[in-house]
Design an enzyme around this catalytic site. Sequence first.
Site, mmCIF file in Angstrom:
data_model
loop_
_atom_site.group_PDB
_atom_site.id
_atom_site.type_symbol
_atom_site.label_atom_id
_atom_site.label_comp_id
_atom_site.label_asym_id
_atom_site.label_seq_id
_atom_site.Cartn_x
_atom_site.Cartn_y
_atom_site.Cartn_z
ATOM 1 N N ARG A 118 -1.968 3.799 -0.330
ATOM 2 C CA ARG A 118 -2.937 2.888 0.294
ATOM 3 C C ARG A 118 -2.477 1.455 0.006
ATOM 4 O O ARG A 118 -2.267 1.077 -1.135
ATOM 5 C CB ARG A 118 -4.353 3.136 -0.218
ATOM 6 C CG ARG A 118 -4.540 3.052 -1.727
ATOM 7 C CD ARG A 118 -6.016 3.080 -2.111
ATOM 8 N NE ARG A 118 -6.205 3.315 -3.525
ATOM 9 C CZ ARG A 118 -6.140 2.378 -4.467
ATOM 10 N NH1 ARG A 118 -5.879 1.116 -4.128
ATOM 11 N NH2 ARG A 118 -6.316 2.672 -5.736
ATOM 12 N N HIS B 10 -8.849 0.252 -3.592
ATOM 13 C CA HIS B 10 -9.512 1.555 -3.508
ATOM 14 C C HIS B 10 -10.739 1.473 -2.607
ATOM 15 O O HIS B 10 -10.909 2.275 -1.695
ATOM 16 C CB HIS B 10 -9.922 2.015 -4.905
ATOM 17 C CG HIS B 10 -10.696 3.293 -4.927
ATOM 18 N ND1 HIS B 10 -10.131 4.512 -4.649
ATOM 19 C CD2 HIS B 10 -12.009 3.531 -5.183
ATOM 20 C CE1 HIS B 10 -11.060 5.455 -4.736
ATOM 21 N NE2 HIS B 10 -12.201 4.886 -5.048
ATOM 22 N N TYR C 168 -3.210 -3.152 -11.545
ATOM 23 C CA TYR C 168 -2.611 -1.902 -12.003
ATOM 24 C C TYR C 168 -1.400 -1.472 -11.172
ATOM 25 O O TYR C 168 -0.781 -0.453 -11.464
ATOM 26 C CB TYR C 168 -3.657 -0.778 -12.030
ATOM 27 C CG TYR C 168 -4.403 -0.562 -10.717
ATOM 28 C CD1 TYR C 168 -3.894 0.252 -9.714
ATOM 29 C CD2 TYR C 168 -5.644 -1.168 -10.499
ATOM 30 C CE1 TYR C 168 -4.579 0.457 -8.526
ATOM 31 C CE2 TYR C 168 -6.347 -0.972 -9.319
ATOM 32 C CZ TYR C 168 -5.807 -0.152 -8.335
ATOM 33 O OH TYR C 168 -6.502 0.041 -7.156
#
Length: 369
Positions: free
Chosen positions: A268, A272, A282
């Site tokens: 992606r 999120h 991250y």
Amino acid sequence: MAPKKKSFDPVKTLEEIESKFEMFQILDQDGKIVNEDYMPDLSDEDLVELMERMVWTRVLDQRSISLNRQGRLGFYAPTAGQEASQLGSQYALEGEDYILPGYRDVPQLIWHGLPLTQAFLFSRGHFKGNQFPEGVNALSPQIIIGAQYVQTAGVALGIKKRGKDAVAITYTGDGGTSQGDFYEGINFASAYKAPAIFVIQNNNYAISTPRELQTAAKTLAQKGVASGVPSVLVDGMDPLAVYKVTKDARDRAVAGDGPTVIEMLCYRFGPHTMAGDDPTRYRTSDEDSDWEKKDPLVRFRKFLEEKDLWNEEKENEVMEQAKEDVKKAIKEADNTEKQTVTQLMELMYDEMPSNLEEQYEVYKEKESK
């Protein structure tokens, strides 16, 4: 001295199983065919249609992110990067098949017949967003991680008991395979040879948790083996490979051969969800750059251009149409009667719990003014 007895080596057995799961691919990242023998039986019109859907969905994602930031949408999970995984698999379905989506899988619902206006209303939490038109065989997107896997086993068994030539397909992310519902769902479907397709969209992160911290399994597809489910690892950025494995899984299911687990390795590009997630905390820019080179739209565009089936003019037409469709649908959503608190309570309860009866009367009075 007695000879030393051998120890059985279960590690070797595990390694042998894991070594079997090689990533299946038809198009490489340059749009070149690398597996001619497995090319799906798709016409030129089918190939163009699939590309149109992917481009349209990329625009929908961009516009949805913008609408969310404007406060005109509620919950939204970006889809850019996963178009091949989502739409390549949905394109292999028939209208009578049932889709049990996760919260990122609204594009499959739309191409399965859900009006875009209702998709927007779902995002806003409006009850009309869950009132699917007759003939749209799908459930509303599941918010609880992995719960749709157990539901899919049940829907698939119902399809089998009714003698229908159809399947139930569901989607979860890599994080969903760490849930108990995942194992229970695939095991139940396997035991009853239910016509189910269990898709794992492995985009490498469950929110911010990398896949390697969730499980020691080298692949997620191999988790199906324990339940006796045929399983495959596929390049989830390759729409032709995704279509092929899904179509084959559907053919097996309707023939009575039971479920399939498909791990689609994808990425992606965005966060999120739009609810405060920051992927830069991250993920590295190098990782993002590596995956952008595998963009399913870029890959498929190169393939179609080589066949003289696609060009910039065609792509711009699809993009403009998508923008118009979004503009019209969001206007219709804006003009939909607002949901009230009392409506929500009435829809939730056949008999109002005593602790809510007083609150119901308070809101009813407020809404009457």
